[in-house]
Design an enzyme around this catalytic site. Sequence first.
Site, mmCIF file in Angstrom:
data_model
loop_
_atom_site.group_PDB
_atom_site.id
_atom_site.type_symbol
_atom_site.label_atom_id
_atom_site.label_comp_id
_atom_site.label_asym_id
_atom_site.label_seq_id
_atom_site.Cartn_x
_atom_site.Cartn_y
_atom_site.Cartn_z
ATOM 1 N N ARG A 51 0.828 -1.205 0.000
ATOM 2 C CA ARG A 51 0.000 0.000 0.000
ATOM 3 C C ARG A 51 0.862 1.255 0.000
ATOM 4 O O ARG A 51 0.343 2.361 -0.090
ATOM 5 C CB ARG A 51 -0.822 -0.059 1.280
ATOM 6 N N ARG A 58 -12.580 9.068 -1.299
ATOM 7 C CA ARG A 58 -11.948 7.747 -1.197
ATOM 8 C C ARG A 58 -11.170 7.428 -2.470
ATOM 9 O O ARG A 58 -10.089 6.843 -2.427
ATOM 10 C CB ARG A 58 -13.006 6.669 -0.943
HETATM 11 P P1 AMP Z 1 -8.743 -2.716 3.529
HETATM 12 O O1 AMP Z 1 -9.783 -3.735 3.882
HETATM 13 O O2 AMP Z 1 -7.728 -3.250 2.552
HETATM 14 O O3 AMP Z 1 -9.329 -1.410 3.074
HETATM 15 O O4 AMP Z 1 -7.921 -2.408 4.872
HETATM 16 C C1 AMP Z 1 -8.565 -1.933 6.020
HETATM 17 C C2 AMP Z 1 -7.573 -1.157 6.868
HETATM 18 O O5 AMP Z 1 -6.491 -2.001 7.278
HETATM 19 C C3 AMP Z 1 -6.904 0.010 6.167
HETATM 20 O O6 AMP Z 1 -7.694 1.175 6.208
HETATM 21 C C4 AMP Z 1 -5.616 0.154 6.957
HETATM 22 O O7 AMP Z 1 -5.852 0.802 8.189
HETATM 23 C C5 AMP Z 1 -5.257 -1.283 7.259
HETATM 24 N N1 AMP Z 1 -4.395 -1.863 6.189
HETATM 25 C C6 AMP Z 1 -4.698 -2.896 5.370
HETATM 26 N N2 AMP Z 1 -3.683 -3.163 4.538
HETATM 27 C C7 AMP Z 1 -2.706 -2.267 4.823
HETATM 28 C C8 AMP Z 1 -1.416 -2.010 4.290
HETATM 29 N N3 AMP Z 1 -0.902 -2.748 3.279
HETATM 30 N N4 AMP Z 1 -0.702 -0.998 4.837
HETATM 31 C C9 AMP Z 1 -1.171 -0.255 5.842
HETATM 32 N N5 AMP Z 1 -2.401 -0.432 6.386
HETATM 33 C C10 AMP Z 1 -3.163 -1.431 5.891
#
Ligand code: AMP
Length: 216
Positions: free
Chosen positions: A88, A171
């Site tokens: 990310r 977003r």
């Molecule tokens: P997602 O379901 O992929 O939108 O992830 C939900 C939340 O998990 C994000 O808003 C971040 O807070 C955290 N998260 C997931 N993947 C990452 C990543 N690769 N790097 C940093 N935070 C992450």
Amino acid sequence: MILLLFGPPGCGKGTQAAFLAGRFHIPAISTGEMFRAERQAGTELGKLVSSIMSQGGLVGDEIVNGIVASRISRPDCAAGFLLDGYPRTVPQAVEFSALLQRKGLPNPVVIHLDVPDDLLVARLTARRQCPQCKRIYNLLSQPPKAADQCDDDGAALIAREDDREAVIRQRLRAYHELTGPILEWYGAAAVHSVDGGMPPDQVARAIALVVEAAQR
Ligand code: AMP
């Protein structure tokens, strides 16, 4: 085979991840799901990331790199895996690349689901939900039988707060700001863009062709 799947919110990435996992017999790993599971289980890690997640922030690179490294060391990843939501940030991409090299694993196949913002906004703002039974409709693709009424209980359908256009555009901006530099880091030659605006089964076929070609 190592697949990285990138795509904006609302592009159907979850559906495609599940399809690819089934088709290529590899686990689909979502770092967001892993963090949600830790949070729900109330682990130390879950507590650590909880407030970051509720504020919509990013968990620190070291933590994320650590959980990915340990997850992909598990036996079910021996024949490959798909990552959704990672890397990310560019530092995560750099560290992941170094990790693959240390483990003697091949370069990942990078897939970018490309969908114009306007199409995503149109799809997401067409979402409606029944406030009683929580059933989800889409005025474009899955409309209710009677206008604005739930098929099951007749309640008046509503649009969710986070499906409003301004929120969706915000977003999408955040997604582009984060993802653009990562795709640039991998380089145009390594990134396979697939038109994610097509119906889901056609998107799936297009991705499968890209993956099969990359394997040859
Ligand atoms: P997602 O379901 O992929 O939108 O992830 C939900 C939340 O998990 C994000 O808003 C971040 O807070 C955290 N998260 C997931 N993947 C990452 C990543 N690769 N790097 C940093 N935070 C992450």
